[in-house]
Design a protein around this motif. Structure first.
Motif, mmCIF file in Angstrom:
data_model
loop_
_atom_site.group_PDB
_atom_site.id
_atom_site.type_symbol
_atom_site.label_atom_id
_atom_site.label_comp_id
_atom_site.label_asym_id
_atom_site.label_seq_id
_atom_site.Cartn_x
_atom_site.Cartn_y
_atom_site.Cartn_z
ATOM 1 N N GLU A 94 10.077 13.103 -8.277
ATOM 2 C CA GLU A 94 11.234 12.385 -8.794
ATOM 3 C C GLU A 94 12.243 12.222 -7.668
ATOM 4 O OE1 GLU A 94 12.929 14.030 -12.286
ATOM 5 O OE2 GLU A 94 11.012 14.244 -13.346
ATOM 6 N N GLU A 95 12.720 11.014 -7.480
ATOM 7 C CA GLU A 95 13.721 10.779 -6.454
ATOM 8 C C GLU A 95 14.598 9.603 -6.846
ATOM 9 O OE1 GLU A 95 12.195 9.513 -2.653
ATOM 10 O OE2 GLU A 95 10.326 8.840 -3.585
ATOM 11 N N THR A 96 15.774 9.567 -6.241
ATOM 12 C CA THR A 96 16.741 8.501 -6.486
ATOM 13 C C THR A 96 17.082 7.825 -5.167
ATOM 14 O OG1 THR A 96 17.699 9.648 -8.388
ATOM 15 C CG2 THR A 96 19.030 7.941 -7.352
ATOM 16 N N GLU A 97 16.964 6.510 -5.147
ATOM 17 C CA GLU A 97 17.292 5.729 -3.960
ATOM 18 C C GLU A 97 18.536 4.889 -4.242
ATOM 19 O OE1 GLU A 97 15.740 5.799 -1.008
ATOM 20 O OE2 GLU A 97 14.323 7.321 -1.737
ATOM 21 N N TYR A 98 19.430 4.840 -3.257
ATOM 22 C CA TYR A 98 20.650 4.045 -3.378
ATOM 23 C C TYR A 98 20.612 2.888 -2.383
ATOM 24 C CZ TYR A 98 22.595 7.902 -6.102
ATOM 25 O OH TYR A 98 22.819 8.857 -7.059
ATOM 26 N N TYR A 99 20.935 1.696 -2.879
ATOM 27 C CA TYR A 99 20.973 0.513 -2.040
ATOM 28 C C TYR A 99 22.323 -0.179 -2.184
ATOM 29 C CZ TYR A 99 16.012 1.411 -1.909
ATOM 30 O OH TYR A 99 14.801 2.017 -1.741
ATOM 31 N N HIS A 100 22.792 -0.743 -1.088
ATOM 32 C CA HIS A 100 24.123 -1.339 -1.047
ATOM 33 C C HIS A 100 24.039 -2.765 -0.528
ATOM 34 C CE1 HIS A 100 25.511 2.906 -1.208
ATOM 35 N NE2 HIS A 100 24.481 3.087 -0.400
ATOM 36 N N SER A 101 24.892 -3.612 -1.063
ATOM 37 C CA SER A 101 24.975 -4.994 -0.608
ATOM 38 C C SER A 101 26.437 -5.379 -0.433
ATOM 39 C CB SER A 101 24.301 -5.933 -1.613
ATOM 40 O OG SER A 101 24.406 -7.275 -1.186
ATOM 41 N N ILE A 102 26.778 -5.860 0.761
ATOM 42 C CA ILE A 102 28.130 -6.317 1.061
ATOM 43 C C ILE A 102 28.052 -7.804 1.384
ATOM 44 C CG2 ILE A 102 30.145 -6.055 2.538
ATOM 45 C CD1 ILE A 102 29.184 -3.191 3.104
ATOM 46 N N LEU A 103 28.728 -8.601 0.591
ATOM 47 C CA LEU A 103 28.585 -10.055 0.643
ATOM 48 C C LEU A 103 29.897 -10.720 1.040
ATOM 49 C CD1 LEU A 103 27.224 -12.859 -0.299
ATOM 50 C CD2 LEU A 103 28.288 -12.343 -2.503
ATOM 51 N N ASP A 129 19.915 0.447 2.626
ATOM 52 C CA ASP A 129 20.225 1.786 2.143
ATOM 53 C C ASP A 129 21.199 2.488 3.086
ATOM 54 O OD1 ASP A 129 18.642 2.290 4.323
ATOM 55 O OD2 ASP A 129 17.028 3.277 3.223
ATOM 56 N N PHE A 130 21.480 1.861 4.226
ATOM 57 C CA PHE A 130 22.434 2.368 5.219
ATOM 58 C C PHE A 130 22.129 3.801 5.651
ATOM 59 C CE2 PHE A 130 25.605 -0.799 3.292
ATOM 60 C CZ PHE A 130 25.250 -1.776 4.217
ATOM 61 N N LYS A 131 20.853 4.137 5.713
ATOM 62 C CA LYS A 131 20.458 5.465 6.192
ATOM 63 C C LYS A 131 20.274 5.502 7.703
ATOM 64 C CE LYS A 131 18.228 6.997 1.915
ATOM 65 N NZ LYS A 131 16.956 7.465 1.283
ATOM 66 N N ALA A 132 20.458 4.365 8.349
ATOM 67 C CA ALA A 132 20.348 4.279 9.803
ATOM 68 C C ALA A 132 21.399 3.289 10.295
ATOM 69 C CB ALA A 132 18.941 3.833 10.218
ATOM 70 N N ASP A 137 17.711 -6.380 10.635
ATOM 71 C CA ASP A 137 16.977 -6.361 9.368
ATOM 72 C C ASP A 137 17.904 -6.177 8.172
ATOM 73 O OD1 ASP A 137 14.551 -6.722 10.597
ATOM 74 O OD2 ASP A 137 14.169 -4.573 10.818
ATOM 75 N N ASP A 138 19.120 -5.690 8.409
ATOM 76 C CA ASP A 138 20.082 -5.495 7.321
ATOM 77 C C ASP A 138 20.793 -6.785 6.927
ATOM 78 O OD1 ASP A 138 19.630 -2.710 7.244
ATOM 79 O OD2 ASP A 138 21.018 -2.395 8.905
ATOM 80 N N LEU A 139 20.632 -7.834 7.724
ATOM 81 C CA LEU A 139 21.372 -9.079 7.511
ATOM 82 C C LEU A 139 20.464 -10.163 6.952
ATOM 83 C CD1 LEU A 139 24.069 -10.616 7.938
ATOM 84 C CD2 LEU A 139 23.204 -11.252 10.205
ATOM 85 N N PHE A 218 17.222 -5.726 0.100
ATOM 86 C CA PHE A 218 17.751 -4.586 0.841
ATOM 87 C C PHE A 218 16.791 -4.154 1.933
ATOM 88 C CE2 PHE A 218 19.309 -4.435 -3.459
ATOM 89 C CZ PHE A 218 20.667 -4.216 -3.318
ATOM 90 N N ASN A 219 17.327 -3.741 3.035
ATOM 91 C CA ASN A 219 16.533 -3.142 4.100
ATOM 92 C C ASN A 219 16.395 -1.647 3.831
ATOM 93 O OD1 ASN A 219 15.190 -2.973 6.618
ATOM 94 N ND2 ASN A 219 17.068 -2.188 7.545
ATOM 95 N N ASN A 220 15.201 -1.100 4.066
ATOM 96 C CA ASN A 220 14.949 0.317 3.794
ATOM 97 C C ASN A 220 14.720 1.070 5.102
ATOM 98 O OD1 ASN A 220 14.268 2.379 1.633
ATOM 99 N ND2 ASN A 220 12.545 2.570 3.016
ATOM 100 N N ASN A 221 15.478 2.137 5.307
ATOM 101 C CA ASN A 221 15.346 2.935 6.520
ATOM 102 C C ASN A 221 14.821 4.337 6.263
ATOM 103 O OD1 ASN A 221 16.707 1.115 8.637
ATOM 104 N ND2 ASN A 221 18.224 1.171 7.010
ATOM 105 N N GLY A 222 14.734 4.742 5.007
ATOM 106 C CA GLY A 222 14.270 6.092 4.676
ATOM 107 C C GLY A 222 12.914 6.073 4.007
#
Length: 303
Positions: A94-103, A129-132, A137-139, A218-222
């Protein structure tokens, strides 16, 4: 490493890129939605996926050239929480992932004559996810252009083209718009994004039905243990359908709540070899509430 989560609220995402270009201009909006965990459809995977998201946006209009040209500066933020449970090698994870978007969205509304307007939207977006540290790739970029005709104060229609992530990947799609507003009925259609019809039986209460389609990226870094593979992208799409109730204060402040069925949900993870791992959950319920500030024509005429 890139994770593509093409939905978002918004959700709403919600939701953000096209509002404010017709009769109801949303200067401010905040919204949250909950999607309870549902069983993953793929028979070979034992697990569940659920989502919780919230978003906020602020828009600032800037009239130019005697109001014939209007710039609309819009900034928004969306937070998507993905709750994932899977059984891998007889081990529950079980895990929870958080993703963010700034527009940031730059909208240009150009009046051609008494009836026709052309609207252009360009939306550079940071989604990760802003883990890095931030990287290219985030844009991502989204855009739309369409023409709108005002037949009367009650009726508007339009058509155009959009390039966005509403279907869980970057695609070009046609746009069809129709709005019809009276003292009793409020019909708002922008296909394929939204279709709603509200009835007013006792002002300031409105009730009716609403269907919305949205996606996010979303870009994933983790690492995601519940997927058990290095993920480069992930795409998510959903269609919601259900009754909606809204309450308007002072012809400007609107509170609303809706719930019903989240159908057509798709969640896909894509690895570096561009192989797709389907983690689409079953159809399930959803609940969404929000608040917006959008002065009505009646309020503007008073001032």
């Amino acid at each position: 490493m890139q994770i593509v989560f093409k939905y978002g609220a918004s959700i709403l995402f919600l939701v953000f890129g096209f509002n404010g270009l017709a009769q109801d201009f949303e200067l401010f909006k905040i919204e949250t939605a909950y999607y309870p965990s549902q069983t993953i459809r793929e028979s070979s995977v034992d697990g569940e996926v659920g989502f919780w998201e919230w978003g906020v946006q602020l828009a600032i209009p800037q009239p130019l050239k005697n109001d014939k040209t209007i710039l609309i500066h819009r900034v928004g933020y969306v937070n998507l929480r993905a709750d994932i449970r899977a059984n891998l090698l007889n081990t529950d994870i079980e895990e929870t992932e958080y993703y963010h978007s700034i527009l940031y969205n730059l909208g240009i509304v150009q009046t051609l004559n008494a009836n026709w307007k052309v609207i252009l939207n360009v939306s550079p977006t940071l989604a990760s996810d802003f883990k890095a540290s931030l990287n290219s790739d985030d844009l991502l970029f989204q855009a739309s252009v369409f023409a709108m005709n005002s037949k009367s104060e009650k009726l508007q229609y339009g058509f155009g083209l959009a390039y966005n992530t509403r279907f869980g990947r970057q695609l070009a799609t046609p746009i069809g718009l129709l709005q019809y507003k009276t003292e009793r009925i409020d019909l708002d259609m922008m296909l394929p994004n939204k279709l709603s019809i509200l009835y007013n039986t006792h002002r300031p209460f409105f009730f009716g039905l609403e269907a919305t389609l949205n996606g996010g990226l979303f870009n994933n870094n983790g690492e995601i243990e519940a997927v058990n593979i290095t993920i480069d992208e992930a795409g998510y799409t959903r269609l919601t359908l259900g009754p909606i109730l809204s309450y308007t204060v002072k012809d400007a402040f609107k509170f609303y709540a809706t719930g019903g069925v989240a159908a057509g949900r798709r969640l896909e993870f894509i690895n570096t070899a561009e192989e797709v791992l389907d983690r689409t959950p079953e159809n399930g319920s959803f609940f969404r509430v929000g608040f917006s500030f959008n002065p009505s024509p009646k309020m503007k005429s008073k001032r």
